[in-house]
Write a protein that holds these residues in place. Structure first.
Motif, PDB file in Angstrom:
ATOM      1  N   LYS A 175       3.599 -62.173  -4.669  1.00  0.00           N
ATOM      2  CA  LYS A 175       2.279 -61.561  -4.796  1.00  0.00           C
ATOM      3  C   LYS A 175       2.408 -60.056  -4.983  1.00  0.00           C
ATOM      4  N   MET A 176       1.269 -59.412  -5.158  1.00  0.00           N
ATOM      5  CA  MET A 176       1.184 -57.969  -5.156  1.00  0.00           C
ATOM      6  C   MET A 176       0.931 -57.501  -3.731  1.00  0.00           C
ATOM      7  N   PHE A 177       1.761 -56.581  -3.242  1.00  0.00           N
ATOM      8  CA  PHE A 177       1.630 -56.035  -1.898  1.00  0.00           C
ATOM      9  C   PHE A 177       1.133 -54.592  -1.984  1.00  0.00           C
ATOM     10  N   ASN A 178       0.085 -54.290  -1.210  1.00  0.00           N
ATOM     11  CA  ASN A 178      -0.431 -52.927  -1.128  1.00  0.00           C
ATOM     12  C   ASN A 178       0.392 -52.171  -0.094  1.00  0.00           C
ATOM     13  N   ILE A 179       1.102 -51.128  -0.527  1.00  0.00           N
ATOM     14  CA  ILE A 179       2.031 -50.449   0.370  1.00  0.00           C
ATOM     15  C   ILE A 179       1.586 -49.055   0.782  1.00  0.00           C
ATOM     16  N   PHE A 180       0.627 -48.464   0.056  1.00  0.00           N
ATOM     17  CA  PHE A 180       0.215 -47.105   0.377  1.00  0.00           C
ATOM     18  C   PHE A 180      -1.237 -46.906   0.005  1.00  0.00           C
ATOM     19  N   GLN A 181      -2.014 -46.369   0.963  1.00  0.00           N
ATOM     20  CA  GLN A 181      -3.402 -45.983   0.702  1.00  0.00           C
ATOM     21  C   GLN A 181      -3.639 -44.635   1.363  1.00  0.00           C
ATOM     22  N   SER A 182      -3.724 -43.597   0.560  1.00  0.00           N
ATOM     23  CA  SER A 182      -3.854 -42.261   1.121  1.00  0.00           C
ATOM     24  C   SER A 182      -5.245 -42.054   1.706  1.00  0.00           C
ATOM     25  N   LYS A 183      -5.275 -41.688   2.973  1.00  0.00           N
ATOM     26  CA  LYS A 183      -6.533 -41.321   3.613  1.00  0.00           C
ATOM     27  C   LYS A 183      -6.483 -39.868   4.085  1.00  0.00           C
ATOM     28  N   THR A 184      -5.411 -39.179   3.695  1.00  0.00           N
ATOM     29  CA  THR A 184      -5.245 -37.786   4.112  1.00  0.00           C
ATOM     30  C   THR A 184      -5.282 -36.854   2.907  1.00  0.00           C
ATOM     31  N   SER A 185      -4.284 -36.968   2.016  1.00  0.00           N
ATOM     32  CA  SER A 185      -4.214 -36.046   0.880  1.00  0.00           C
ATOM     33  C   SER A 185      -4.928 -36.582  -0.347  1.00  0.00           C
ATOM     34  N   HIS A 186      -5.398 -37.835  -0.294  1.00  0.00           N
ATOM     35  CA  HIS A 186      -6.049 -38.466  -1.434  1.00  0.00           C
ATOM     36  C   HIS A 186      -5.093 -38.464  -2.636  1.00  0.00           C
ATOM     37  N   PHE A 187      -5.567 -38.081  -3.830  1.00  0.00           N
ATOM     38  CA  PHE A 187      -4.684 -38.135  -4.994  1.00  0.00           C
ATOM     39  C   PHE A 187      -3.607 -37.057  -4.862  1.00  0.00           C
ATOM     40  N   ASP A 188      -2.332 -37.521  -4.894  1.00  0.00           N
ATOM     41  CA  ASP A 188      -1.222 -36.589  -4.761  1.00  0.00           C
ATOM     42  C   ASP A 188       0.031 -37.268  -5.307  1.00  0.00           C
ATOM     43  N   CYS A 189       1.112 -36.507  -5.394  1.00  0.00           N
ATOM     44  CA  CYS A 189       2.388 -37.030  -5.889  1.00  0.00           C
ATOM     45  C   CYS A 189       3.361 -37.207  -4.724  1.00  0.00           C
ATOM     46  N   HIS A 190       4.111 -38.304  -4.735  1.00  0.00           N
ATOM     47  CA  HIS A 190       5.044 -38.631  -3.668  1.00  0.00           C
ATOM     48  C   HIS A 190       6.284 -39.292  -4.253  1.00  0.00           C
ATOM     49  N   LYS A 191       7.342 -39.345  -3.432  1.00  0.00           N
ATOM     50  CA  LYS A 191       8.543 -40.081  -3.767  1.00  0.00           C
ATOM     51  C   LYS A 191       8.594 -41.356  -2.926  1.00  0.00           C
ATOM     52  N   LEU A 192       8.676 -42.481  -3.594  1.00  0.00           N
ATOM     53  CA  LEU A 192       8.638 -43.793  -2.945  1.00  0.00           C
ATOM     54  C   LEU A 192       9.984 -44.472  -3.122  1.00  0.00           C
ATOM     55  N   GLN A 193      10.436 -45.155  -2.071  1.00  0.00           N
ATOM     56  CA  GLN A 193      11.677 -45.923  -2.162  1.00  0.00           C
ATOM     57  C   GLN A 193      11.487 -47.252  -1.443  1.00  0.00           C
ATOM     58  N   ILE A 194      11.927 -48.336  -2.093  1.00  0.00           N
ATOM     59  CA  ILE A 194      11.891 -49.651  -1.459  1.00  0.00           C
ATOM     60  C   ILE A 194      13.292 -50.242  -1.492  1.00  0.00           C
ATOM     61  N   SER A 195      13.647 -50.964  -0.426  1.00  0.00           N
ATOM     62  CA  SER A 195      14.969 -51.577  -0.322  1.00  0.00           C
ATOM     63  C   SER A 195      14.883 -52.805   0.560  1.00  0.00           C
ATOM     64  N   ALA A 196      15.825 -53.724   0.378  1.00  0.00           N
ATOM     65  CA  ALA A 196      15.894 -54.930   1.191  1.00  0.00           C
ATOM     66  C   ALA A 196      17.336 -55.394   1.265  1.00  0.00           C
ATOM     67  N   ASN A 197      17.663 -56.121   2.316  1.00  0.00           N
ATOM     68  CA  ASN A 197      19.009 -56.675   2.457  1.00  0.00           C
ATOM     69  C   ASN A 197      19.164 -58.017   1.759  1.00  0.00           C
ATOM     70  N   SER A 198      18.063 -58.727   1.585  1.00  0.00           N
ATOM     71  CA  SER A 198      18.111 -60.089   1.052  1.00  0.00           C
ATOM     72  C   SER A 198      18.483 -60.120  -0.423  1.00  0.00           C
ATOM     73  N   GLN A 199      19.272 -61.129  -0.790  1.00  0.00           N
ATOM     74  CA  GLN A 199      19.592 -61.343  -2.199  1.00  0.00           C
ATOM     75  C   GLN A 199      18.423 -61.983  -2.936  1.00  0.00           C
ATOM     76  N   GLU A 200      17.385 -62.393  -2.224  1.00  0.00           N
ATOM     77  CA  GLU A 200      16.175 -62.937  -2.840  1.00  0.00           C
ATOM     78  C   GLU A 200      15.187 -61.841  -3.226  1.00  0.00           C
ATOM     79  N   PHE A 201      15.479 -60.608  -2.881  1.00  0.00           N
ATOM     80  CA  PHE A 201      14.610 -59.461  -3.169  1.00  0.00           C
ATOM     81  C   PHE A 201      14.444 -59.329  -4.681  1.00  0.00           C
ATOM     82  N   GLU A 202      13.209 -59.551  -5.172  1.00  0.00           N
ATOM     83  CA  GLU A 202      12.941 -59.548  -6.604  1.00  0.00           C
ATOM     84  C   GLU A 202      11.719 -58.683  -6.890  1.00  0.00           C
ATOM     85  N   VAL A 203      11.866 -57.699  -7.767  1.00  0.00           N
ATOM     86  CA  VAL A 203      10.814 -56.730  -8.048  1.00  0.00           C
ATOM     87  C   VAL A 203      10.344 -56.898  -9.490  1.00  0.00           C
TER      88      VAL A 203
END
Length: 411
Positions: free
Chosen positions: A368-396
């Motif tokens: 599915k689609m997972f919602n990972i970030f909803q800014s309630k402080t800075s609203h529209f802004d630029c950020h650096k995002l990183q995702i990682s997992a140990n599982s070999q089933e991790f599929e993006v």
């Protein structure tokens, strides 16, 4: 709004929203609506034909369940279904998948139940109805009058009041009395369709795809634009970024993954990736061992300490990721960091939680689609995002973004 991409210029359609009141043909007669075609399953219904619903007004919504643009239209469609069904409106969702896993009927049912979609949904896994309507967008709405004629279409988000006015006009034309029925009170929200671009380094981040098909197509198109040469690419052997970054159109023409060895190795190869460059908005950067697939990137090994990751710089108020759980029935964890830190509790996405170790995670137990970030402080802004997992089933599969936290409740 999502568009099915057949070439490099068509990706510009991601920033367009349009609607159309369908005009009479030359002989003064509206065109007949196409019939449903190659529907494989039904949700919330035993099934029907459009012809069998003559005498009623039909609102068709083409969607796919991981499409964030589609999800943001749900409150309006649900309200119209509730409000106008007694007056002769038939709301019909047509689920036309973007990714292979979206063809799974259980996934479609689970999503419909989660979002409270109670109207009939036709599962268009073979895209027969999509093709019959010559549709190319998610979401796309079509209105069919009581005589079975196509009368209105809208592609993308927005224009909710206009669409509802068209619903009312066609119902009144069919004999309904709506004299005491006001329009739904719509919220003042910012749609991706109307967000003003301010430059490629701080514009709303485009949808980012991890699969080989979309990325390699963009590379082929870039080479074609440059007479099949590599002159458009940086000379560095590790990165593949188009030289011209001074306007949004050129960014949209770029592949989503920047490492050159992603394209130098055959599809399905497990490759060790590194990158040393600064993250640039609108691109994905891979670290560690990954396997390329047509629609996705899949983790190439089991790890212990979240060593392999996908990083990106994005500019938005919300961020989402479409991931799969593979063939393993057991859930796995994705670790998520924002600007090198766990995401602050106030900005947690709906699908994120804070672990006992203080880090922020997604638990993946379905595709599915997972919602990972909803800014309630800075609203529209630029950020650096990183995702990682140990599982070999991790599929993006993809990342999607929005300029506002525009999930709405309607009256």
């Amino acid at each position: 709004m999502k568009y099915v991409l057949f070439g490099f210029l068509l990706s510009l359609a991601l920033s367009i929203s349009c609607s159309n009141i369908i005009q009479n043909s030359d002989d003064g007669v509206y065109f007949n609506a196409p019939e449903l075609s190659n529907i494989t399953h039904w949700v919330n219904s035993d099934g029907f034909t459009l012809k069998s619903k003559k005498g009623k007004v039909i609102l068709i919504d083409f969607y796919t369940y991981t499409c964030v643009n589609c999800i943001r239209t749900y409150p309006y469609i649900k309200k119209w279904h509730q409000k106008y069904e007694p007056y002769g409106l038939v709301v019909l969702g047509v689920h036309s998948p973007e990714f292979e896993f979206e063809k799974k009927i259980e996934n479609i049912k689970t999503s419909a139940e989660f979002h409270g979609l109670k109207y009939p949904i036709a599962v268009d896994n073979k895209r027969g109805t999509w093709d019959a309507f010559s549709n190319r967008y998610w979401p796309a709405k079509y209105l069919i009058d009581a005589r079975g004629k196509l009368r209105y279409s809208h592609f993308g988000e927005g224009y909710y009041s206009e669409t509802e006015q068209q619903i009312q006009e066609l119902l009144i034309e069919a004999g309904a009395d709506l004299s005491d029925i006001p329009l739904v009170q719509t919220s003042e929200v910012i749609s991706t369709s109307f967000f003003k671009i301010t430059g490629p380094e701080n514009n709303l981040t485009r949808e980012l795809y991890a699969g080989y098909n979309r990325n390699s197509l963009k590379v082929r198109n870039l080479k074609w634009m440059n007479n099949n040469s590599d002159e458009s690419f940086e000379g560095d052997d590790s990165e593949l970024v188009f030289n011209r970054m001074d306007d949004f159109e050129n960014v949209l023409n770029q592949p989503y993954i920047v490492q050159r060895n992603y394209y130098d190795n055959p599809l399905g190869t497990i490759v060790d990736y590194t990158h040393d460059s600064e993250l640039i908005n609108n691109f994905l950067y891979i670290t560690g061992r990954w396997k390329s697939k047509n629609e996705s990137l899949i983790h190439g090994r089991e790890t212990l300490n979240f060593e392999d990751n996908i990083s990106l710089k994005f500019c938005a108020s919300t961020a989402n990721v479409v991931v799969g759980k593979g063939n393993n029935q057991d859930p796995y964890l994705i670790k998520v960091t924002l600007d090198g830190m766990p995401i602050d509790e106030v900005d947690l996405g709906d699908d994120l939680f804070i672990g006992e170790d203080g880090n922020t995670y997604i638990q993946v137990n379905e595709d599915k689609m997972f919602n990972i970030f909803q800014s309630k402080t800075s609203h529209f802004d630029c950020h650096k995002l990183q995702i990682s997992a140990n599982s070999q089933e991790f599929e993006v599969f993809a990342f999607t973004f929005s300029p506002s936290t525009d999930y709405v409740e309607l009256q």
